[in-house]
Motif scaffolding. Structure first.
Motif, PDB file in Angstrom:
ATOM      1  N   LEU A  21      87.111  60.479  15.015  1.00 49.93           N
ATOM      2  CA  LEU A  21      86.429  60.063  14.052  1.00 49.93           C
ATOM      3  C   LEU A  21      85.534  61.228  13.161  1.00 49.93           C
ATOM      4  O   LEU A  21      85.447  61.250  12.288  1.00 49.93           O
ATOM      5  CB  LEU A  21      84.897  59.359  14.419  1.00 49.93           C
ATOM      6  N   PHE A  48      80.826  64.277  12.082  1.00 51.05           N
ATOM      7  CA  PHE A  48      79.936  63.648  11.141  1.00 51.05           C
ATOM      8  C   PHE A  48      79.931  62.094  11.363  1.00 51.05           C
ATOM      9  O   PHE A  48      78.655  61.523  11.475  1.00 51.05           O
ATOM     10  CB  PHE A  48      80.304  63.903   9.693  1.00 51.05           C
ATOM     11  N   SER A  49      80.913  61.339  11.541  1.00 54.71           N
ATOM     12  CA  SER A  49      81.076  60.043  11.753  1.00 54.71           C
ATOM     13  C   SER A  49      80.345  59.708  13.154  1.00 54.71           C
ATOM     14  O   SER A  49      79.846  58.670  13.513  1.00 54.71           O
ATOM     15  CB  SER A  49      82.447  59.517  11.531  1.00 54.71           C
ATOM     16  N   LEU A 102      76.870  59.570  13.012  1.00 61.10           N
ATOM     17  CA  LEU A 102      76.351  58.193  12.288  1.00 61.10           C
ATOM     18  C   LEU A 102      76.614  57.086  13.285  1.00 61.10           C
ATOM     19  O   LEU A 102      75.550  56.328  13.462  1.00 61.10           O
ATOM     20  CB  LEU A 102      77.417  58.152  10.923  1.00 61.10           C
ATOM     21  N   LEU A 103      77.553  57.121  14.221  1.00 59.21           N
ATOM     22  CA  LEU A 103      77.901  56.076  15.047  1.00 59.21           C
ATOM     23  C   LEU A 103      76.807  55.940  16.056  1.00 59.21           C
ATOM     24  O   LEU A 103      76.070  54.920  16.402  1.00 59.21           O
ATOM     25  CB  LEU A 103      79.128  56.022  15.784  1.00 59.21           C
ATOM     26  N   ARG A 118      73.607  54.636  14.530  1.00 62.48           N
ATOM     27  CA  ARG A 118      73.819  53.191  14.102  1.00 62.48           C
ATOM     28  C   ARG A 118      73.510  52.442  15.638  1.00 62.48           C
ATOM     29  O   ARG A 118      72.925  51.391  15.702  1.00 62.48           O
ATOM     30  CB  ARG A 118      75.055  52.655  13.729  1.00 62.48           C
ATOM     31  N   ILE A 171      81.858  49.226  18.766  1.00 67.72           N
ATOM     32  CA  ILE A 171      82.086  49.567  17.487  1.00 67.72           C
ATOM     33  C   ILE A 171      83.193  50.333  17.382  1.00 67.72           C
ATOM     34  O   ILE A 171      83.806  50.301  16.445  1.00 67.72           O
ATOM     35  CB  ILE A 171      80.676  50.087  17.016  1.00 67.72           C
ATOM     36  N   LYS A 174      86.329  48.872  17.100  1.00 67.61           N
ATOM     37  CA  LYS A 174      86.649  48.159  15.838  1.00 67.61           C
ATOM     38  C   LYS A 174      86.904  49.032  15.012  1.00 67.61           C
ATOM     39  O   LYS A 174      87.769  48.732  13.817  1.00 67.61           O
ATOM     40  CB  LYS A 174      85.260  47.507  15.335  1.00 67.61           C
ATOM     41  N   LEU A 175      86.415  50.207  14.995  1.00 67.51           N
ATOM     42  CA  LEU A 175      86.838  51.527  13.987  1.00 67.51           C
ATOM     43  C   LEU A 175      88.220  51.993  14.236  1.00 67.51           C
ATOM     44  O   LEU A 175      88.869  52.302  13.337  1.00 67.51           O
ATOM     45  CB  LEU A 175      85.662  52.606  14.131  1.00 67.51           C
ATOM     46  N   GLU A 234      92.397  44.222  11.981  1.00 68.61           N
ATOM     47  CA  GLU A 234      91.457  43.026  11.548  1.00 68.61           C
ATOM     48  C   GLU A 234      91.777  42.907   9.796  1.00 68.61           C
ATOM     49  O   GLU A 234      91.460  44.020   9.347  1.00 68.61           O
ATOM     50  CB  GLU A 234      90.188  42.887  12.010  1.00 68.61           C
ATOM     51  N   TYR A 243      86.365  47.070   6.949  1.00 72.47           N
ATOM     52  CA  TYR A 243      85.862  48.436   7.130  1.00 72.47           C
ATOM     53  C   TYR A 243      86.414  49.477   6.192  1.00 72.47           C
ATOM     54  O   TYR A 243      86.076  50.735   6.255  1.00 72.47           O
ATOM     55  CB  TYR A 243      85.538  48.790   8.495  1.00 72.47           C
ATOM     56  N   PHE A 279      82.078  61.194   0.637  1.00 70.59           N
ATOM     57  CA  PHE A 279      82.530  61.542   1.705  1.00 70.59           C
ATOM     58  C   PHE A 279      81.319  60.900   3.081  1.00 70.59           C
ATOM     59  O   PHE A 279      81.920  60.006   3.588  1.00 70.59           O
ATOM     60  CB  PHE A 279      82.800  62.766   2.291  1.00 70.59           C
ATOM     61  N   ALA A 315      81.976  57.437   5.373  1.00 71.83           N
ATOM     62  CA  ALA A 315      81.659  57.505   6.724  1.00 71.83           C
ATOM     63  C   ALA A 315      80.639  56.766   7.226  1.00 71.83           C
ATOM     64  O   ALA A 315      80.809  55.904   8.062  1.00 71.83           O
ATOM     65  CB  ALA A 315      81.407  58.908   7.299  1.00 71.83           C
ATOM     66  N   ALA A 316      79.480  56.688   6.416  1.00 75.78           N
ATOM     67  CA  ALA A 316      78.399  55.938   6.787  1.00 75.78           C
ATOM     68  C   ALA A 316      78.580  54.268   6.669  1.00 75.78           C
ATOM     69  O   ALA A 316      78.342  53.446   7.712  1.00 75.78           O
ATOM     70  CB  ALA A 316      77.042  56.199   5.919  1.00 75.78           C
ATOM     71  N   SER A 340      81.521  52.808   6.835  1.00 74.06           N
ATOM     72  CA  SER A 340      82.355  52.459   8.049  1.00 74.06           C
ATOM     73  C   SER A 340      81.896  52.238   9.201  1.00 74.06           C
ATOM     74  O   SER A 340      81.878  51.234   9.955  1.00 74.06           O
ATOM     75  CB  SER A 340      83.675  53.179   7.997  1.00 74.06           C
ATOM     76  N   ILE A 341      80.966  53.102   9.556  1.00 72.01           N
ATOM     77  CA  ILE A 341      80.076  52.901  10.862  1.00 72.01           C
ATOM     78  C   ILE A 341      79.362  51.752  10.903  1.00 72.01           C
ATOM     79  O   ILE A 341      79.090  50.940  12.003  1.00 72.01           O
ATOM     80  CB  ILE A 341      79.366  54.273  11.028  1.00 72.01           C
ATOM     81  N   TRP A 342      78.662  51.150   9.552  1.00 68.92           N
ATOM     82  CA  TRP A 342      77.987  50.098   9.803  1.00 68.92           C
ATOM     83  C   TRP A 342      78.815  48.849   9.734  1.00 68.92           C
ATOM     84  O   TRP A 342      78.525  47.644   9.646  1.00 68.92           O
ATOM     85  CB  TRP A 342      77.022  50.146   8.434  1.00 68.92           C
ATOM     86  N   GLU A 343      80.274  49.026  10.017  1.00 68.39           N
ATOM     87  CA  GLU A 343      81.314  47.903   9.923  1.00 68.39           C
ATOM     88  C   GLU A 343      80.987  47.014   8.422  1.00 68.39           C
ATOM     89  O   GLU A 343      80.940  45.886   8.593  1.00 68.39           O
ATOM     90  CB  GLU A 343      80.994  46.973  11.157  1.00 68.39           C
TER      91      GLU A 343
END
Lengths: 122, 467
Positions: free
Chosen positions: A27, A30-31, A34-35, A38, A91, A94-95, B2, B22, B141, B145-146, B148-151
């Protein structure tokens, strides 16, 4: 008693850091940050204390959770961390897909055998 | 992986099942190209599948105005408003709080509504507010990223010109790019859609026609000939016309699953022969489809009656279907696709296209016309359908050219109809130029069209088919 708390939290912190490092491969830092944010938000409705978990792009810190646990020994810390890990992995799957998540989980299981990692996408 | 099913007719097929969830998608095109309707069609279809969408406008268009435009479409349902369709104004945030607050606002909105889909319309309006490209790139960017993290599956709608698609930062970060555009082609104002990029799924490249109608968006996938060698099994069966003399010339008929070109001048009976071919199939309980680009259905039925052929019972029981498509309305991009759709859904055994010359006159790009015919021919052969294409030969007395543009190359069998002069009168003659896998008659025979049908007569003296 406090030593036990410190040891327990330290173990979880190590686990989260390992989890961070393993998912960063896929990821990016940074991601991952964020994860984590979240998942913290997802769990905060059930456990307010999870908001004491702090992260930045350099990593993760459980120091404030440890301090809170000393003041409140009844804090269901195992439950909080288990739920955090489960949601995180859910999550992540899923990603990046189950296959890659299984790789991350496998790596973590080697070190933390008793932690259940579920990575199957629902 | 998916997928998010768009629910737009034929689009999910082009996308191998849908858009990866996503993903961040850009829907680009000039004003009026159909971008907003395209995205709204997707989100209302998704709402029917239980998904929630957050639709953020940056131009402060009122929800009332948007709803008023949307309610013209069948996909729209006001039941979803405020529930699975959340409308928000990002424009106000941008103007009052600045660009640095956009991500914060988006995250808050996502936390509050937990949508599956997020739309920003127009994203280009946001780009214009940023002071420089570097800052905007960083924002895009972070946004990707943000989200996709929130699906969340994201659609960024923007009035981008095609030349911008390879230059701007948002296109480098996007997982998917849909580019919508229109152009005038002969009689038609046509709309096209191209998928320029789609990570995580196979998709049909190239130009796909789409239409906006009361149902919403309908896509007609580009029909293209396959590059690989066509592998198909020719069945041993034969299919004829039920015209004794002609079937004898063909040694029982055409091989099943082949394509026949009937080329002839006006009035030589191409349409009648082709129709008789379907009627013969109908008598044998085979399904036939006659696609007429020249004569209306009633006229074809009447002509058949004049020749002593009854069509009503076959039309009634579905063994014969005649469709008239006006050459004025003929849009090959759409109809080529629809032809294949019809032959599949109706389980067609015999097909007639009368005539491919009408097809040709409707296409501005001759290469496109050839591609369509090759693609249709390939698909027909794959499905083992026995087909007849008629073609007009404008030179009434000379068969020097079977068709223009070498379309005869796709035919397995060729029948030539032409006029000859004999004893100061005009006679009709036919000959079989080729018939794949059949030891066919090489004579030129006279034939007549009478109230009793089509009769093939004897060999014609001194008629030279090839001069």
């Amino acid at each position: 008693m406090n030593d036990l708390v410190d040891k327990k939290i330290e173990r979880y912190e190590t686990l989260l850091r390992e989890m961070w490092a393993a998912s960063e491969t896929y990821l990016g830092a940074f991601s991952v940050k964020l994860l984590v944010e979240r998942v913290v938000w997802d769990l905060s409705a059930e456990y307010r204390e999870i908001e004491l978990l702090h992260c930045h792009e350099g990593g993760i810190s459980c120091a404030e959770i440890a301090a809170s646990m000393k003041e409140n020994p009844n804090l269901p810390v195992d439950d909080i961390f288990m739920k955090f890990i489960t949601r995180y992995v859910e999550i992540l799957a899923k990603l990046i897909g189950s296959e890659k998540t299984d790789k991350v989980a496998k790596k973590l299981k080697e070190e933390f055998g008793n932690i259940p990692f579920y990575s199957k996408e629902e | 992986m998916e997928k998010l099913k768009t629910g737009i007719k034929n689009l999910d097929g082009i996308l191998s099942g849908g858009i990866p969830v996503y993903s961040l998608n850009i829907v680009s095109g000039s004003p009026g190209s159909g971008k907003t309707i395209f995205v709204q069609n997707i989100i209302f279809n998704s709402a029917r599948n239980g998904l929630k969408s957050l639709y953020l406008t940056t131009i402060s268009e009122s929800q009332f105005k948007m709803v008023r435009h949307l309610q013209e479409f069948e996909f729209f349902s006001d039941d979803f408003l405020g529930d699975r369709f959340i409308y928000g104004d990002l424009g106000a945030v941008l103007r009052k709080q600045g660009t640095e607050k956009v991500l914060e606002y988006l995250t808050e909105m996502i936390k509050r509504h937990q949508p599956n889909i997020l739309v920003i319309d127009s994203f280009k309006a946001i780009r214009d507010i940023f002071p420089d490209e570097k800052t905007f790139k960083a924002f895009v960017f972070d946004l990707a990223a943000a989200l996709s993290i929130w699906e969340v599956t994201v659609f960024l709608v923007g009035e981008y010109e095609e030349k911008e698609l390879t230059l701007l930062s948002e296109f480098a970060i996007a997982d998917g790019i849909f580019h919508l555009y229109g152009q005038e082609e002969k009689r038609f104002q046509k709309r096209y859609l191209r998928i320029l990029k789609m990570r995580g799924t196979n998709f049909e490249q190239g130009e796909h026609l789409f239409q906006i109608n009361p149902a919403g968006i309908e896509v007609y996938p580009r029909i293209k000939p396959k590059g690989e060698e066509l592998q198909y099994k020719v069945k041993p069966g034969k299919k004829g016309f039920g015209i004794t003399g002609l079937d004898e010339m063909l040694n029982g008929g055409f091989r099943e699953g082949t394509i026949t070109l009937i080329s002839g001048g006006t009035g030589t009976g191409k349409t009648a022969l082709a129709l008789k071919f379907l009627l013969d199939g109908a008598e044998k309980c085979e399904n036939g489809l006659f696609l007429s680009f020249e004569e209306p259905v009633s006229q074809l039925i009447d002509n058949a009656r004049q020749l002593g052929w009854e069509t009503d019972k076959y039309l009634a029981d579905g063994r014969l279907d005649i469709k008239f498509i006006s050459p004025i309305e003929l849009d090959v991009d759409k109809h080529a696709f629809e032809i294949l759709d019809m032959v599949s859904s109706k389980k067609i055994d015999r097909l007639v296209i009368d005539s491919i010359s009408s097809f040709e006159s409707s296409v501005s790009d001759i290469q496109k016309y050839k591609d369509y015919l090759w693609a249709i021919a390939q698909q027909i052969k794959r499905r083992h359908i026995t087909a007849i294409f008629t073609a007009l030969n404008e030179d009434l007395f000379s068969p020097a050219s079977v068709t223009k543009n070498q379309i005869s190359l796709l035919a397995d069998n060729i029948i030539i109809l032409r006029y000859v002069e004999k004893n100061s009168s005009i006679k009709k003659v036919l000959g079989i130029l080729k018939a794949r896998g059949t030891n066919h008659d090489r004579d030129i025979r006279e034939y007549e069209i009478t109230p009793g049908g089509i009769n093939v007569l004897g060999k014609l003296d001194k008629a030279n088919m090839f001069i």
